[in-house]
Motif scaffolding. Structure first.
Motif, mmCIF file in Angstrom:
data_model
loop_
_atom_site.group_PDB
_atom_site.id
_atom_site.type_symbol
_atom_site.label_atom_id
_atom_site.label_comp_id
_atom_site.label_asym_id
_atom_site.label_seq_id
_atom_site.Cartn_x
_atom_site.Cartn_y
_atom_site.Cartn_z
ATOM 1 N N PRO A 130 0.708 -1.247 0.112
ATOM 2 C CA PRO A 130 -0.001 -0.102 -0.059
ATOM 3 C C PRO A 130 0.808 1.282 0.002
ATOM 4 O O PRO A 130 1.770 1.289 0.499
ATOM 5 N N TYR A 230 -4.758 1.674 2.657
ATOM 6 C CA TYR A 230 -4.997 0.090 2.665
ATOM 7 C C TYR A 230 -6.410 0.134 3.696
ATOM 8 O O TYR A 230 -6.513 1.238 4.436
ATOM 9 N N SER A 231 -6.991 -0.940 3.642
ATOM 10 C CA SER A 231 -8.280 -1.054 4.530
ATOM 11 C C SER A 231 -8.057 -1.353 6.053
ATOM 12 O O SER A 231 -8.924 -1.193 6.822
ATOM 13 N N THR A 242 -5.439 4.659 8.380
ATOM 14 C CA THR A 242 -5.745 4.231 7.208
ATOM 15 C C THR A 242 -6.278 5.797 6.226
ATOM 16 O O THR A 242 -6.701 6.570 7.123
ATOM 17 N N GLU A 252 -8.290 3.139 -1.287
ATOM 18 C CA GLU A 252 -7.117 2.124 -1.242
ATOM 19 C C GLU A 252 -6.167 2.178 -2.603
ATOM 20 O O GLU A 252 -6.763 2.535 -3.506
ATOM 21 N N TYR A 254 -2.368 0.696 -4.035
ATOM 22 C CA TYR A 254 -1.087 -0.037 -4.024
ATOM 23 C C TYR A 254 -0.751 -0.575 -5.015
ATOM 24 O O TYR A 254 -1.158 -0.711 -5.968
#
Length: 329
Positions: A130, A230-231, A242, A252, A254
């Motif tokens: 990420p 990211y989650s 996050t 998100e 990555y």
């Protein structure tokens, strides 16, 4: 083999058709029976190479055959991808695919060198890496605080990336879009280091890159990491929120690493690689290695999920690429 032959003669069944399929099967070599070439489409010592070499080391042990790393760098990973696309689909030439090779290049290139879906056999997903958003220390210390400053000062600030059309350029454009638009110019650099230097000296306001690149400078107080794209939070720096927690809904972004082969690989070969990949992702040392380099392991990996992942990533980034006007000749 001579004893088997004599036994068959003694039973009077040398010419029996029922023996032939078993004999043919016996003659077929079990996969893998010689080293596997693992193409890394980037230069040695970079993030993909570091992860790829660890994968090769582990899979050599798991499968009992050497995975030989072959760096084929150039054209943002396309040269290595084409190398695998054109290989014999027998399972002895594989690719560690990335966001560049299988999410960006096929849309960004005016004349794509391959079809990311039709020209490859999906095998497994290894990890995602990420992006993180960092800003100058004189700017707000929250994501939405940064957005507010950018919106109140249209055209005054710029952001940087490690290069035009790369994942961190697109991540920046995606961020701008997801917060409702910001008038912030993109400044491309030849790599992350010069972009970071310019951010620390005040030439650019913010940028996206990896934790591995940003975290030492963040902890030294030279830059400030605002969000992790990211989650869930990263084990390496759980204090960093996050991007979703920071206020950017659903955000998100990555890079990723997948194992792919040429199109039309035999199912039994894919099955062997699938089972080996499951063992790889259940290996505690492999998981720790990925966490230590700030990558998020992908434990639930199958060829079917890998295929869906590629399609989803292409669909996600294609409109961002087109809106940014990125076209590579």
């Amino acid at each position: 083999m001579k004893r088997r032959h004599l036994l068959a003669v003694g039973l009077g069944s040398l010419a029996a058709p029922s023996i032939l399929p078993a004999s043919n099967a016996f003659a077929q070599a079990k996969y893998p029976d010689h080293p596997i070439r693992f193409v890394i489409p980037f230069a040695p010592a970079g993030p993909t190479d570091i992860i790829g070499r660890k994968v090769a080391e582990k899979m050599t042990t798991i499968m009992g055959q050497t995975w030989v790393v072959d760096n084929k760098a150039g054209a943002a990973g396309s040269i290595g991808a084409v190398e695998v696309k054109n290989a014999k689909p027998d399972g002895y030439t594989l690719l560690i695919a990335t966001s560049s090779t299988h999410a960006i290049n096929p849309t960004a290139y005016v004349k794509p060198l391959y079809d990311p879906v039709k020209d490859f056999t999906p095998i497994s997903s290894i990890c995602v890496n990420p992006a993180v958003l960092a800003a100058r220390v004189d700017l707000p210390d929250t994501v939405m605080g940064l957005v507010e400053v950018m919106k109140k000062n249209p055209g005054k600030y710029s952001y940087g990336s490690s290069g035009t059309g790369g994942i961190f350029h697109l991540t920046g454009e995606y961020f701008k879009r997801e917060v409702g638009g910001m008038d912030v110019e993109h400044i491309p650099y030849k790599g992350s280091a010069p972009a970071l230097n310019d951010m620390m000296s005040g030439q650019i306001a913010w940028m996206f890159d990896t934790f591995a690149t940003m975290l030492p400078l963040h902890r030294a107080g030279k830059i400030r990491i605002l969000g992790y794209a990211y989650s869930s939070r990263a084990p390496i720096a759980p204090e960093i929120p996050t991007m979703i927690e920071a206020g950017v809904k659903g955000y998100e972004a990555y890079t990723f690493n997948l194992i792919l082969g040429p199109a039309n690989m035999p199912k039994n070969t894919v099955d062997v690689l699938d089972q080996a990949s499951r063992k790889l992702m259940a290996d505690a040392d492999m998981v720790k290695f990925l966490n230590d380099v700030a990558a998020a392991p992908t434990p639930n990996t199958t060829p079917e999920l890998t295929a869906k992942f590629i399609s989803d990533e292409i669909a996600k980034w294609a409109p961002v690429i087109k809106a940014a006007g990125i076209r590579v000749e």
